[in-house]
Design a protein around this motif. Structure first.
Motif, PDB file in Angstrom:
ATOM      1  N   GLU A  78       9.815  10.560  -1.899  1.00 61.02           N
ATOM      2  CA  GLU A  78       8.797  10.680  -0.867  1.00 61.02           C
ATOM      3  C   GLU A  78       7.479  10.130  -1.404  1.00 61.02           C
ATOM      4  OE1 GLU A  78       8.696  14.800   0.122  1.00 61.02           O
ATOM      5  OE2 GLU A  78      10.612  14.743   1.204  1.00 61.02           O
ATOM      6  N   ILE A  79       6.858   9.255  -0.637  1.00 58.68           N
ATOM      7  CA  ILE A  79       5.602   8.618  -1.046  1.00 58.68           C
ATOM      8  C   ILE A  79       4.503   9.041  -0.084  1.00 58.68           C
ATOM      9  CG2 ILE A  79       4.438   6.446  -1.539  1.00 58.68           C
ATOM     10  CD1 ILE A  79       7.281   5.189  -1.731  1.00 58.68           C
ATOM     11  N   ASP A  80       3.471   9.685  -0.614  1.00 58.30           N
ATOM     12  CA  ASP A  80       2.312  10.075   0.188  1.00 58.30           C
ATOM     13  C   ASP A  80       1.240   9.003   0.025  1.00 58.30           C
ATOM     14  OD1 ASP A  80       3.630  12.391   0.855  1.00 58.30           O
ATOM     15  OD2 ASP A  80       2.577  13.642  -0.605  1.00 58.30           O
ATOM     16  N   TRP A  81       1.206   8.064   0.972  1.00 59.77           N
ATOM     17  CA  TRP A  81       0.219   6.988   0.889  1.00 59.77           C
ATOM     18  C   TRP A  81      -1.160   7.525   1.239  1.00 59.77           C
ATOM     19  CZ3 TRP A  81       1.971   2.899  -1.459  1.00 59.77           C
ATOM     20  CH2 TRP A  81       3.289   2.464  -1.271  1.00 59.77           C
ATOM     21  N   PRO A  82      -2.203   7.082   0.523  1.00 54.80           N
ATOM     22  CA  PRO A  82      -3.562   7.488   0.891  1.00 54.80           C
ATOM     23  C   PRO A  82      -3.961   6.850   2.217  1.00 54.80           C
ATOM     24  CG  PRO A  82      -3.613   5.834  -0.841  1.00 54.80           C
ATOM     25  CD  PRO A  82      -2.171   6.224  -0.675  1.00 54.80           C
ATOM     26  N   ALA A  83      -4.883   7.495   2.922  1.00 57.32           N
ATOM     27  CA  ALA A  83      -5.327   6.972   4.218  1.00 57.32           C
ATOM     28  C   ALA A  83      -5.915   5.577   4.067  1.00 57.32           C
ATOM     29  CB  ALA A  83      -6.357   7.920   4.831  1.00 57.32           C
ATOM     30  N   LYS A  84      -6.692   5.365   3.007  1.00 56.93           N
ATOM     31  CA  LYS A  84      -7.227   4.043   2.694  1.00 56.93           C
ATOM     32  C   LYS A  84      -6.713   3.682   1.310  1.00 56.93           C
ATOM     33  CE  LYS A  84     -11.476   4.491   5.412  1.00 56.93           C
ATOM     34  NZ  LYS A  84     -12.965   4.451   5.369  1.00 56.93           N
ATOM     35  N   ARG A  85      -5.926   2.642   1.236  1.00 53.72           N
ATOM     36  CA  ARG A  85      -5.347   2.315  -0.062  1.00 53.72           C
ATOM     37  C   ARG A  85      -5.467   0.837  -0.399  1.00 53.72           C
ATOM     38  NH1 ARG A  85      -0.267   2.590   2.844  1.00 53.72           N
ATOM     39  NH2 ARG A  85       1.023   0.733   2.517  1.00 53.72           N
ATOM     40  N   ASP A  86      -5.590   0.593  -1.687  1.00 53.04           N
ATOM     41  CA  ASP A  86      -5.562  -0.758  -2.212  1.00 53.04           C
ATOM     42  C   ASP A  86      -4.120  -1.259  -2.127  1.00 53.04           C
ATOM     43  OD1 ASP A  86      -5.290  -2.908  -4.288  1.00 53.04           O
ATOM     44  OD2 ASP A  86      -7.394  -2.398  -4.672  1.00 53.04           O
ATOM     45  N   PRO A  87      -3.886  -2.503  -1.711  1.00 51.39           N
ATOM     46  CA  PRO A  87      -2.519  -3.029  -1.641  1.00 51.39           C
ATOM     47  C   PRO A  87      -1.760  -2.919  -2.960  1.00 51.39           C
ATOM     48  CG  PRO A  87      -4.008  -4.499  -0.490  1.00 51.39           C
ATOM     49  CD  PRO A  87      -4.864  -3.484  -1.185  1.00 51.39           C
ATOM     50  N   LEU A  88      -2.462  -2.863  -4.087  1.00 56.49           N
ATOM     51  CA  LEU A  88      -1.790  -2.768  -5.381  1.00 56.49           C
ATOM     52  C   LEU A  88      -1.082  -1.421  -5.562  1.00 56.49           C
ATOM     53  CD1 LEU A  88      -4.132  -4.459  -8.029  1.00 56.49           C
ATOM     54  CD2 LEU A  88      -1.991  -5.308  -7.048  1.00 56.49           C
ATOM     55  N   ALA A  89      -1.436  -0.445  -4.747  1.00 57.08           N
ATOM     56  CA  ALA A  89      -0.745   0.842  -4.835  1.00 57.08           C
ATOM     57  C   ALA A  89       0.750   0.663  -4.592  1.00 57.08           C
ATOM     58  CB  ALA A  89      -1.331   1.827  -3.828  1.00 57.08           C
ATOM     59  N   GLU A  90       1.094  -0.343  -3.782  1.00 49.72           N
ATOM     60  CA  GLU A  90       2.508  -0.598  -3.494  1.00 49.72           C
ATOM     61  C   GLU A  90       3.248  -1.097  -4.732  1.00 49.72           C
ATOM     62  OE1 GLU A  90       2.810  -3.137  -0.084  1.00 49.72           O
ATOM     63  OE2 GLU A  90       1.482  -1.875   1.127  1.00 49.72           O
ATOM     64  N   VAL A  91       2.520  -1.748  -5.660  1.00 51.85           N
ATOM     65  CA  VAL A  91       3.144  -2.192  -6.906  1.00 51.85           C
ATOM     66  C   VAL A  91       3.585  -0.980  -7.721  1.00 51.85           C
ATOM     67  CG1 VAL A  91       2.779  -3.416  -9.083  1.00 51.85           C
ATOM     68  CG2 VAL A  91       1.816  -4.331  -6.958  1.00 51.85           C
ATOM     69  N   GLY A  92       2.726   0.043  -7.775  1.00 56.81           N
ATOM     70  CA  GLY A  92       3.066   1.248  -8.502  1.00 56.81           C
ATOM     71  C   GLY A  92       4.251   1.970  -7.896  1.00 56.81           C
ATOM     72  N   ALA A  93       4.250   2.104  -6.570  1.00 61.63           N
ATOM     73  CA  ALA A  93       5.357   2.779  -5.899  1.00 61.63           C
ATOM     74  C   ALA A  93       6.654   2.001  -6.072  1.00 61.63           C
ATOM     75  CB  ALA A  93       5.034   2.945  -4.415  1.00 61.63           C
ATOM     76  N   ALA A  94       6.577   0.670  -5.994  1.00 63.54           N
ATOM     77  CA  ALA A  94       7.777  -0.158  -6.141  1.00 63.54           C
ATOM     78  C   ALA A  94       8.365  -0.015  -7.542  1.00 63.54           C
ATOM     79  CB  ALA A  94       7.440  -1.620  -5.853  1.00 63.54           C
ATOM     80  N   TYR A  95       7.506   0.116  -8.548  1.00 63.78           N
ATOM     81  CA  TYR A  95       7.980   0.307  -9.925  1.00 63.78           C
ATOM     82  C   TYR A  95       8.754   1.614 -10.057  1.00 63.78           C
ATOM     83  CZ  TYR A  95       7.809   1.454 -14.908  1.00 63.78           C
ATOM     84  OH  TYR A  95       8.147   1.831 -16.183  1.00 63.78           O
ATOM     85  N   MET A  96       8.184   2.694  -9.547  1.00 58.04           N
ATOM     86  CA  MET A  96       8.844   3.994  -9.655  1.00 58.04           C
ATOM     87  C   MET A  96      10.152   4.022  -8.882  1.00 58.04           C
ATOM     88  SD  MET A  96       7.008   5.711 -11.723  1.00 58.04           S
ATOM     89  CE  MET A  96       7.742   7.336 -11.516  1.00 58.04           C
ATOM     90  N   VAL A  97      10.162   3.418  -7.698  1.00 57.53           N
ATOM     91  CA  VAL A  97      11.386   3.367  -6.895  1.00 57.53           C
ATOM     92  C   VAL A  97      12.466   2.559  -7.610  1.00 57.53           C
ATOM     93  CG1 VAL A  97      12.396   2.440  -4.760  1.00 57.53           C
ATOM     94  CG2 VAL A  97      10.268   3.754  -4.668  1.00 57.53           C
TER      95      VAL A  97
END
Length: 217
Positions: A78-97
């Motif tokens: 489960e990923i809780d995305w911040p309301a305002k997020r930098d697109p690079l946050a997806e890099v971190g989530a993709a790594y963990m997934v």
């Protein structure tokens, strides 16, 4: 470029001895075993030739809370995305997934889809290899939250909290829980990724670290 880099990583791992026990998320294994998680040995020896069903693909570009399911729904992140997020946050989530997907799929193939430099790739492959060699997989649920990005020129750091208290390692063959349970599953921890934007304009993961006391429960 990515395929060539991963080929070099696999050659390096082929010439290295297998780590005796898994280390804490993001930590480098040391010669004396310091900084490692408690050993997780199978309750019984799985039979050779077994594999977990392929992980299910889901996008990481959604808003709000998002769930990525793997192994026919037996494990989810489960990923809780911040309301305002930098697109690079997806890099971190993709790594963990990708790291958990590799264990569920029984193959390190998902790691080849990550833009990760040779400075960080060996540790990632070794971490996954430990569990694959022992025919272990994961069940339950993990959660990513409080994803933050700080940028400095061509560099960036992604910080994210990881709660895997609801996750367990099991035998891929029998489904029985592995005992003892690794220490780092008992409390949320901070996972940090250092990135560098290359000349190809791609953000590459250069370093991965973890702070086992860096996130509130």
């Amino acid at each position: 470029m990515r395929r060539a880099a991963m080929a070099l990583v696999l050659l390096v791992l082929a010439g290295c001895g297998q780590p005796e026990r898994p280390y804490s998320p993001g930590a480098e294994p040391s010669a004396d075993g310091s900084g490692t998680a408690r050993a997780a040995e199978p309750a019984e020896t799985p039979q050779e030739g077994t594999s977990e069903e392929p992980a299910e693909e889901e996008t990481l570009a959604g808003r709000g809370k998002e769930t990525v399911t793997m192994g026919g729904g037996k494990f989810r992140m489960e990923i809780d995305w911040p309301a305002k997020r930098d697109p690079l946050a997806e890099v971190g989530a993709a790594y963990m997934v990708a790291m958990r997907k590799a264990i569920v799929a029984g193959s390190d193939r998902p790691l080849q889809d990550i833009d990760i430099e040779l400075t960080a790739a060996p540790a990632a492959y070794e971490w996954v290899k430990y569990f694959l060699d022992r025919k272990q997989t994961v069940r339950g649920v993990a959660r990513l939250y409080d994803l933050r990005v700080s940028r400095t020129g061509k560099g960036a750091v992604i910080d994210m909290c990881v709660d895997e208290t609801g996750m367990r390692f099991v035998s891929a063959r029998t489904g029985k829980a592995i005992s003892p349970r690794p220490d780092w599953l008992d409390t949320p921890y901070l996972q940090s990724l250092a990135l560098h934007r290359g000349d190809d304009d791609v953000w590459w993961i250069r370093d991965v670290r973890a702070d086992l006391k860096g996130c509130p429960a």
